[in-house]
Design an enzyme around this catalytic site. Sequence first.
Site, short mmCIF file in Angstrom:
data_model
loop_
_atom_site.label_atom_id
_atom_site.label_comp_id
_atom_site.label_asym_id
_atom_site.label_seq_id
_atom_site.Cartn_x
_atom_site.Cartn_y
_atom_site.Cartn_z
N PHE A 1 0.80 -1.08 0.11
CA PHE A 1 -0.01 0.01 -0.13
C PHE A 1 0.84 1.09 0.03
O PHE A 1 1.53 1.40 0.97
CB PHE A 1 -1.00 0.06 1.33
CG PHE A 1 -1.86 1.17 1.25
CD1 PHE A 1 -2.61 1.52 0.06
CD2 PHE A 1 -2.06 1.88 2.43
CE1 PHE A 1 -3.46 2.53 -0.03
CE2 PHE A 1 -2.86 2.69 2.40
CZ PHE A 1 -3.78 3.07 1.38
N PRO B 1 0.93 4.42 0.37
CA PRO B 1 1.02 5.38 1.58
C PRO B 1 1.63 4.88 2.80
O PRO B 1 1.99 5.79 3.68
CB PRO B 1 -0.66 5.68 2.09
CG PRO B 1 -1.33 5.58 0.75
CD PRO B 1 -0.68 4.24 0.16
N SER B 2 1.65 3.62 3.04
CA SER B 2 2.34 3.15 4.20
C SER B 2 3.76 3.19 4.34
O SER B 2 4.51 2.43 3.23
CB SER B 2 1.71 1.52 4.51
OG SER B 2 2.71 0.85 5.34
N ALA B 3 4.33 3.50 5.33
CA ALA B 3 5.87 3.91 5.38
C ALA B 3 6.40 2.42 5.36
O ALA B 3 7.54 2.14 4.66
CB ALA B 3 6.29 4.63 6.50
N ARG C 1 6.37 0.78 2.00
CA ARG C 1 7.46 1.47 1.04
C ARG C 1 9.05 0.99 1.45
O ARG C 1 9.78 0.99 0.49
CB ARG C 1 7.38 2.88 1.19
CG ARG C 1 6.03 3.28 0.80
CD ARG C 1 6.09 4.68 0.57
NE ARG C 1 6.51 5.73 1.35
CZ ARG C 1 5.90 6.23 2.47
NH1 ARG C 1 4.61 5.88 2.69
NH2 ARG C 1 6.36 6.90 3.41
#
Length: 220
Positions: free
Chosen positions: A8, A10-12, A15
């Site tokens: 996902f 937006p998830s740090a 990423r």
Amino acid sequence: MGITLYHFPPSAPSRCALLVCKALGLDVDVQIVDLFAKEQLKPDFVQINPQHCVPTLTDGDCTIWESRAIASYLVNVYGKDDSLYPKDPKQRAIVDQRLHFDCGTLYPRIRAICFPVLFLGEVEIDEDKKASLEEAIGFLDIFLEGNNFMAGTNLTIADISIAASLSSIIAVGWDISAYSNVAAWFAKCSLEIPGYVEANQTGADQFGKAVKSKLAPGQI
């Protein structure tokens, strides 16, 4: 069977896993799981990961979640050398400490600020939470004193993990300029981590936009 990353943007933590894949030059099938739409609760994903969180990685018959576990696994299995995750016990221990700091201190303090805004309807940030995050960034500044990167002279998965976390709150509008070591390191990471813009900054910007859209003016 190849590697699949359930991701996902937006998830740090998610990423972080993708950035490690990029750093290793891996061909990965990226499957988006939209947490905002609660796609992580779909039965087919829960069957893969009963904790229903991202990132989740499948590699043949191996299934792993938790971004730092994924990062170390990928380097151990697919790294051409050990530069991203040193095999020397002392060097590895420092990398592990920084990873644990991200997992146990830095990222939870970022999440404590952003989760209530995104999901609980809060529009203001508690001053104690702000101070707690400032303390964590201050620790990072100390870690970097005399070092190019979080665990010494070379880029490691600790830098990738912490850069992914920190980029999220910076995208919300957090100012790190008072921490000269952190600011210089962060600028360096954005240039030296492979695929940084594509795999990290785009998602961080999405996250920042989502949080800022719900915050009252002047909170950061």
